[in-house]
Design a protein around this motif. Structure first.
Motif, PDB file in Angstrom:
ATOM      1  N   GLY A 108       0.592  -1.190  -0.010  1.00 50.52           N
ATOM      2  CA  GLY A 108      -0.061  -0.052  -0.126  1.00 50.52           C
ATOM      3  C   GLY A 108       0.743   1.391   0.065  1.00 50.52           C
ATOM      4  N   LEU A 109       2.133   1.320   0.111  1.00 52.75           N
ATOM      5  CA  LEU A 109       2.703   2.548   0.292  1.00 52.75           C
ATOM      6  C   LEU A 109       3.008   3.272  -0.936  1.00 52.75           C
ATOM      7  CD1 LEU A 109       5.474   1.348   2.971  1.00 52.75           C
ATOM      8  CD2 LEU A 109       3.534   2.717   3.445  1.00 52.75           C
ATOM      9  N   VAL A 110       3.371   4.571  -0.653  1.00 59.07           N
ATOM     10  CA  VAL A 110       3.905   5.473  -1.543  1.00 59.07           C
ATOM     11  C   VAL A 110       5.249   6.112  -0.993  1.00 59.07           C
ATOM     12  CG1 VAL A 110       1.637   6.269  -2.720  1.00 59.07           C
ATOM     13  CG2 VAL A 110       2.898   7.508  -0.866  1.00 59.07           C
ATOM     14  N   SER A 111       6.210   6.268  -2.042  1.00 58.60           N
ATOM     15  CA  SER A 111       7.494   6.516  -1.538  1.00 58.60           C
ATOM     16  C   SER A 111       8.293   7.237  -2.850  1.00 58.60           C
ATOM     17  CB  SER A 111       8.293   5.389  -1.307  1.00 58.60           C
ATOM     18  OG  SER A 111       9.506   5.687  -0.395  1.00 58.60           O
ATOM     19  N   THR A 112       9.457   7.886  -2.314  1.00 55.70           N
ATOM     20  CA  THR A 112      10.216   8.278  -3.388  1.00 55.70           C
ATOM     21  C   THR A 112      11.502   7.518  -3.375  1.00 55.70           C
ATOM     22  OG1 THR A 112      11.281   9.672  -1.797  1.00 55.70           O
ATOM     23  CG2 THR A 112       9.411  11.008  -2.725  1.00 55.70           C
ATOM     24  N   ILE A 113      12.519   7.855  -4.534  1.00 56.45           N
ATOM     25  CA  ILE A 113      13.621   7.150  -4.786  1.00 56.45           C
ATOM     26  C   ILE A 113      14.743   7.296  -3.468  1.00 56.45           C
ATOM     27  CG2 ILE A 113      15.033   8.645  -5.999  1.00 56.45           C
ATOM     28  CD1 ILE A 113      14.304   5.413  -7.607  1.00 56.45           C
ATOM     29  N   ASP A 114      14.572   8.577  -3.036  1.00 57.27           N
ATOM     30  CA  ASP A 114      15.579   8.771  -1.937  1.00 57.27           C
ATOM     31  C   ASP A 114      14.971   8.169  -0.879  1.00 57.27           C
ATOM     32  OD1 ASP A 114      18.015  10.298  -3.007  1.00 57.27           O
ATOM     33  OD2 ASP A 114      16.535  11.772  -3.633  1.00 57.27           O
ATOM     34  N   ASP A 115      13.745   8.288  -0.445  1.00 58.67           N
ATOM     35  CA  ASP A 115      13.372   7.670   0.762  1.00 58.67           C
ATOM     36  C   ASP A 115      13.495   6.055   0.747  1.00 58.67           C
ATOM     37  OD1 ASP A 115      12.117  10.211   1.683  1.00 58.67           O
ATOM     38  OD2 ASP A 115      10.251   9.283   1.872  1.00 58.67           O
ATOM     39  N   TYR A 116      13.303   5.474  -0.490  1.00 60.70           N
ATOM     40  CA  TYR A 116      13.310   4.002  -0.450  1.00 60.70           C
ATOM     41  C   TYR A 116      14.932   3.731  -0.410  1.00 60.70           C
ATOM     42  CZ  TYR A 116      11.838  -0.647  -0.882  1.00 60.70           C
ATOM     43  OH  TYR A 116      11.569  -1.912  -0.546  1.00 60.70           O
ATOM     44  N   PHE A 117      15.923   4.692  -0.834  1.00 63.14           N
ATOM     45  CA  PHE A 117      17.268   4.521  -0.990  1.00 63.14           C
ATOM     46  C   PHE A 117      17.562   4.292   0.544  1.00 63.14           C
ATOM     47  CE2 PHE A 117      21.808   6.470  -1.440  1.00 63.14           C
ATOM     48  CZ  PHE A 117      22.290   5.089  -1.562  1.00 63.14           C
ATOM     49  N   ALA A 118      16.930   5.407   1.320  1.00 65.05           N
ATOM     50  CA  ALA A 118      17.306   5.314   2.925  1.00 65.05           C
ATOM     51  C   ALA A 118      17.078   4.083   3.381  1.00 65.05           C
ATOM     52  CB  ALA A 118      16.755   6.603   3.469  1.00 65.05           C
TER      53      ALA A 118
END
Length: 401
Positions: free
Chosen positions: A274-284
């Motif tokens: 269900g999540l939304v995220s950004t490339i930098d968030d998921y990289f963290a």
């Protein structure tokens, strides 16, 4: 941008090949990231929507689908480390809706042709996706159970918008009214374990899944754009989401921005996707896993826990029937896939991660000190990886010096 350790000419090749997907209009845009040790390369291409000049950006917010699963597994293991629940504890005290299971004699059985479950479902069963229930990999209406899975909106029967799901308590009651497809612990089955795991985390922690994740994972890692919906002030960063329509033979919108299903809080927060995220968030998040649970001075998980999660937890027999997901190169740890042999350039034994049906893929390779993430918003057409995934991973591994 510092790209020492990544070949400049090979990164130019990545740019050229990935740009081809945009030029051929196979998707409006994408964001890709490759990290090798301390060197990070990010590629941002195309637009948010077909026919609109608004560019894709590094902080674009993507519907990440099933790469939610590793984050949900980390949330569960935080509770294990606190001894709030143990891996081999029955889930029945927290999820009584799933007590006293009945199991179909075979996948093709009528719904009342069952035997009792041999034991209760455990947390370990959920993390290894061996709870005994999941996606039925067959054409719709092949088996009697499929009709009710679809009618009850259980999930695991094709893509579903978050607004279409029932609330968590109602969902658990409906799931609990169905017979299981296999005995607990018997074999790996996709999807539903992740959503049950999310419900378990909520019940054990006494918080919503989203609140627990935010306090224990997102805030400590600085994942400021990762959530189960997109608030109004960020909605202009959400791209349109497409699928290939086999009737019209072209890409159609599955979820647009104007009335997106992700604009408001969902009836049920899906731990499976269900999540939304950004490339930098998921990289963290990925970098924390690469560093064995550490983020700066913070320790999200212990090294021992991350090593357990990212080691193979299935027997060959438990993987049987799931070859469409694993091939012969992959297996499953706790909440994520783990590569076990090298069939492709990019299959390193010990590499872990997963892909999302909405067009996302993210893997971490401890042996290479490498993280790769590709975010698109074109739905996968089958469980087999689309060419853009395969090309991205081939190019990413080819760029390492």
């Amino acid at each position: 941008m510092n790209t020492t350790g990544l070949s400049k000419s090979r990164l130019e090749r990545m740019h050229h090949v990935l740009s081809g997907y945009i030029e051929r209009k196979e998707m409006p845009g994408l964001v890709a990231l490759v990290s090798h040790h301390d060197d990070v390369y990010v590629e941002v291409l195309g637009t948010l929507t077909f026919g609109d000049p608004a560019p894709m950006k590094r902080d674009t917010i993507f519907r990440i689908a099933s790469i939610t699963k590793p984050i949900t597994a980390v949330a569960a293991m935080i509770l294990v480390e606190e001894c709030k629940i143990r891996l081999d504890d029955s889930i029945e005290p927290w999820l009584p809706e799933l007590a006293n299971r009945r199991v179909l004699k075979s996948i093709s059985s009528d719904l009342d042709d069952t035997v009792p479950a041999l034991r209760a479902i455990t947390l370990r069963d959920l993390l290894t996706y061996r709870m005994g229930f999941g996606s039925v990999m067959a054409m719709p209406d092949t088996y009697p159970i499929q009709k009710l899975i679809r009618e009850y909106r259980i999930g695991g029967d094709g893509p579903m918008l978050p607004s279409q799901a029932p609330g968590m308590d109602e969902w658990l009651q409906k799931l609990g009214s169905l017979p299981w497809l296999a005995q607990p612990g018997e074999r790996w089955m996709y999807q539903v374990s992740g959503d049950v795991l999310g419900a378990l985390i909520a019940r054990v922690s006494g918080q919503s899944l989203g609140t627990f994740m935010r306090e224990r994972i997102f805030d400590p890692l600085g994942m400021k754009d990762t959530a189960f919906h997109v608030p109004p002030e960020k909605i202009d960063r959400l791209p349109a989401f497409y699928f290939f329509n086999r009737q019209t033979n072209k890409l159609d919108v599955f979820d647009n921005v104007a009335n997106s299903a992700w604009r408001s809080e969902p009836p049920s927060e899906s731990g499976g996707g269900g999540l939304v995220s950004t490339i930098d968030d998921y990289f963290a998040f990925s970098r924390m896993m690469l560093k064995k649970g550490r983020h700066g001075r913070k320790q999200i998980l212990s090294r021992a826990t991350v090593e357990l999660m990212t080691s193979d937890q299935l027997t060959p027999k438990q993987r049987t029937g799931s070859e469409i997901f694993f091939g012969t190169h992959s297996s499953w740890g706790l909440g994520m896939a783990v590569d076990i042999r090298r069939n492709e350039i990019f299959h390193t034994p010990g590499r872990f991660g997963w892909t999302g049906g909405f067009g996302t893929t993210a893997y971490t390779d401890p042996a290479e000190g490498m993280v790769g993430i590709l975010f698109t918003q074109r739905m996968m057409d089958s469980p087999e990886p689309p060419k853009v995934f395969t090309d991205f991973w081939t190019l990413a591994y080819g760029a390492m010096e």
